[in-house]
Write a protein that holds these residues in place. Structure first.
Motif, PDB file in Angstrom:
ATOM      1  N   ASN A 114       1.035  -1.081  -0.143  1.00  0.00           N
ATOM      2  CA  ASN A 114      -0.030  -0.068   0.030  1.00  0.00           C
ATOM      3  C   ASN A 114       0.799   1.291  -0.086  1.00  0.00           C
ATOM      4  O   ASN A 114       1.751   1.413   0.561  1.00  0.00           O
ATOM      5  CB  ASN A 114      -0.947   0.086   1.362  1.00  0.00           C
ATOM      6  CG  ASN A 114      -1.881  -0.993   1.191  1.00  0.00           C
ATOM      7  OD1 ASN A 114      -1.863  -1.896   0.365  1.00  0.00           O
ATOM      8  ND2 ASN A 114      -2.639  -1.056   2.286  1.00  0.00           N
ATOM      9  N   ILE A 160      -2.594   0.803  -4.206  1.00  0.00           N
ATOM     10  CA  ILE A 160      -1.890  -0.244  -4.038  1.00  0.00           C
ATOM     11  C   ILE A 160      -0.973  -0.874  -5.217  1.00  0.00           C
ATOM     12  O   ILE A 160      -1.758  -0.494  -6.250  1.00  0.00           O
ATOM     13  CB  ILE A 160      -2.913  -1.456  -3.349  1.00  0.00           C
ATOM     14  CG1 ILE A 160      -1.947  -2.717  -2.918  1.00  0.00           C
ATOM     15  CG2 ILE A 160      -4.069  -1.646  -4.501  1.00  0.00           C
ATOM     16  CD1 ILE A 160      -2.913  -3.743  -2.105  1.00  0.00           C
ATOM     17  N   SER A 216      -7.824   3.986  -4.938  1.00  0.00           N
ATOM     18  CA  SER A 216      -8.323   3.496  -3.546  1.00  0.00           C
ATOM     19  C   SER A 216      -9.704   2.501  -3.569  1.00  0.00           C
ATOM     20  O   SER A 216      -9.735   1.700  -2.835  1.00  0.00           O
ATOM     21  CB  SER A 216      -8.834   4.719  -2.759  1.00  0.00           C
ATOM     22  OG  SER A 216      -9.739   5.448  -3.361  1.00  0.00           O
ATOM     23  N   MET A 259      -8.216  -0.866  -4.319  1.00  0.00           N
ATOM     24  CA  MET A 259      -7.554  -1.137  -3.112  1.00  0.00           C
ATOM     25  C   MET A 259      -8.748  -1.740  -2.146  1.00  0.00           C
ATOM     26  O   MET A 259      -8.495  -2.941  -1.487  1.00  0.00           O
ATOM     27  CB  MET A 259      -6.858   0.005  -2.436  1.00  0.00           C
ATOM     28  CG  MET A 259      -6.028  -0.570  -1.176  1.00  0.00           C
ATOM     29  SD  MET A 259      -4.718   0.543  -0.665  1.00  0.00           S
ATOM     30  CE  MET A 259      -5.907   1.846   0.217  1.00  0.00           C
ATOM     31  N   ARG A 260      -9.824  -1.017  -2.083  1.00  0.00           N
ATOM     32  CA  ARG A 260     -10.860  -1.862  -1.227  1.00  0.00           C
ATOM     33  C   ARG A 260     -11.279  -2.946  -1.764  1.00  0.00           C
ATOM     34  O   ARG A 260     -11.550  -3.975  -0.750  1.00  0.00           O
ATOM     35  CB  ARG A 260     -12.225  -0.611  -1.100  1.00  0.00           C
ATOM     36  CG  ARG A 260     -13.245  -1.161  -0.468  1.00  0.00           C
ATOM     37  CD  ARG A 260     -12.737  -1.305   1.158  1.00  0.00           C
ATOM     38  NE  ARG A 260     -14.025  -1.635   1.781  1.00  0.00           N
ATOM     39  CZ  ARG A 260     -13.957  -2.744   2.694  1.00  0.00           C
ATOM     40  NH1 ARG A 260     -12.886  -3.377   2.909  1.00  0.00           N
ATOM     41  NH2 ARG A 260     -15.053  -3.094   3.602  1.00  0.00           N
ATOM     42  N   TRP A 273      -9.529  -5.081  -3.516  1.00  0.00           N
ATOM     43  CA  TRP A 273      -8.417  -6.170  -2.925  1.00  0.00           C
ATOM     44  C   TRP A 273      -8.555  -6.533  -1.453  1.00  0.00           C
ATOM     45  O   TRP A 273      -8.467  -7.881  -1.063  1.00  0.00           O
ATOM     46  CB  TRP A 273      -7.206  -5.403  -3.236  1.00  0.00           C
ATOM     47  CG  TRP A 273      -5.798  -6.369  -3.002  1.00  0.00           C
ATOM     48  CD1 TRP A 273      -5.025  -6.421  -1.618  1.00  0.00           C
ATOM     49  CD2 TRP A 273      -5.399  -7.447  -3.703  1.00  0.00           C
ATOM     50  NE1 TRP A 273      -3.989  -7.283  -1.757  1.00  0.00           N
ATOM     51  CE2 TRP A 273      -4.154  -7.943  -3.274  1.00  0.00           C
ATOM     52  CE3 TRP A 273      -5.502  -7.775  -4.905  1.00  0.00           C
ATOM     53  CZ2 TRP A 273      -3.432  -8.913  -3.467  1.00  0.00           C
ATOM     54  CZ3 TRP A 273      -4.848  -8.789  -5.537  1.00  0.00           C
ATOM     55  CH2 TRP A 273      -3.791  -9.527  -4.698  1.00  0.00           C
ATOM     56  N   GLU A 274      -8.970  -5.533  -0.720  1.00  0.00           N
ATOM     57  CA  GLU A 274      -9.036  -5.943   0.773  1.00  0.00           C
ATOM     58  C   GLU A 274     -10.275  -6.846   0.938  1.00  0.00           C
ATOM     59  O   GLU A 274     -10.121  -7.987   2.050  1.00  0.00           O
ATOM     60  CB  GLU A 274      -9.501  -4.538   1.828  1.00  0.00           C
ATOM     61  CG  GLU A 274      -8.254  -3.816   1.565  1.00  0.00           C
ATOM     62  CD  GLU A 274      -8.709  -2.394   2.263  1.00  0.00           C
ATOM     63  OE1 GLU A 274      -9.657  -2.002   2.329  1.00  0.00           O
ATOM     64  OE2 GLU A 274      -7.824  -1.509   2.655  1.00  0.00           O
ATOM     65  N   LEU A 275     -11.379  -6.718   0.324  1.00  0.00           N
ATOM     66  CA  LEU A 275     -12.310  -7.645   0.298  1.00  0.00           C
ATOM     67  C   LEU A 275     -12.103  -9.140  -0.203  1.00  0.00           C
ATOM     68  O   LEU A 275     -12.689 -10.274   0.454  1.00  0.00           O
ATOM     69  CB  LEU A 275     -13.774  -7.262  -0.396  1.00  0.00           C
ATOM     70  CG  LEU A 275     -14.207  -5.869   0.085  1.00  0.00           C
ATOM     71  CD1 LEU A 275     -15.060  -5.182  -0.850  1.00  0.00           C
ATOM     72  CD2 LEU A 275     -14.716  -6.193   1.478  1.00  0.00           C
ATOM     73  N   PHE A 305      -8.849 -10.252   0.090  1.00  0.00           N
ATOM     74  CA  PHE A 305      -7.961 -10.856   1.017  1.00  0.00           C
ATOM     75  C   PHE A 305      -9.003 -11.148   2.303  1.00  0.00           C
ATOM     76  O   PHE A 305      -8.484 -12.102   2.983  1.00  0.00           O
ATOM     77  CB  PHE A 305      -7.183  -9.466   1.606  1.00  0.00           C
ATOM     78  CG  PHE A 305      -6.060 -10.196   2.501  1.00  0.00           C
ATOM     79  CD1 PHE A 305      -4.991 -10.851   1.772  1.00  0.00           C
ATOM     80  CD2 PHE A 305      -6.019  -9.953   3.885  1.00  0.00           C
ATOM     81  CE1 PHE A 305      -3.883 -11.217   2.759  1.00  0.00           C
ATOM     82  CE2 PHE A 305      -4.970 -10.193   4.502  1.00  0.00           C
ATOM     83  CZ  PHE A 305      -3.935 -11.029   4.129  1.00  0.00           C
ATOM     84  N   GLU A 306      -9.950 -10.563   2.358  1.00  0.00           N
ATOM     85  CA  GLU A 306     -11.122 -11.146   3.431  1.00  0.00           C
ATOM     86  C   GLU A 306     -11.910 -12.431   3.332  1.00  0.00           C
ATOM     87  O   GLU A 306     -12.822 -12.539   4.038  1.00  0.00           O
ATOM     88  CB  GLU A 306     -12.100  -9.872   3.850  1.00  0.00           C
ATOM     89  CG  GLU A 306     -11.209  -8.796   4.615  1.00  0.00           C
ATOM     90  CD  GLU A 306     -12.160  -7.571   4.658  1.00  0.00           C
ATOM     91  OE1 GLU A 306     -13.436  -7.513   4.293  1.00  0.00           O
ATOM     92  OE2 GLU A 306     -11.529  -6.488   5.310  1.00  0.00           O
TER      93      GLU A 306
END
Length: 93
Positions: free
Chosen positions: A20, A25, A40, A43-44, A46-48, A50-51
């Motif tokens: 990041n 990212i 951004s 990136m959100r 990507w976070e989801l 990853f979750e």
């Protein structure tokens, strides 16, 4: 274009690194030497991934968080996921 209904995604962490940088990212697939950067919103997503969220959860969360039209969100997420799969950053499981 692939449809991802009810699918989860696995980040190919054995060949991909990411970092990041504030509100973006950057990824590097060190096997292919291809890199990719996302703003951004990307990136959100990507976070989801990853979750371990499923496709429909990612769409619902993005629609809620960005107060956006579901058709526009779905098309944008489909494009991004197709690119990430094609470049070897993620795989469909």
């Amino acid at each position: 274009m692939k449809k991802f209904n009810k699918k989860r995604f696995k980040i190919n962490s054995d060949k991909v690194i990411w970092k990041n940088f504030g509100d973006e990212i950057v990824f590097l697939n060190f096997k292919t030497q291809h890199y990719y950067s996302l703003n951004s919103t990307g990136m959100r997503i990507w976070e989801l991934l990853f979750e371990n969220k499923i496709y429909e959860e990612i769409i619902d969360i993005c629609c809620d968080e960005y107060d956006a039209d579901i058709d526009l969100v779905t098309a944008s997420i489909d494009d991004l996921l197709n690119d990430l799969v094609k470049e070897g950053f993620i795989q469909v499981i």
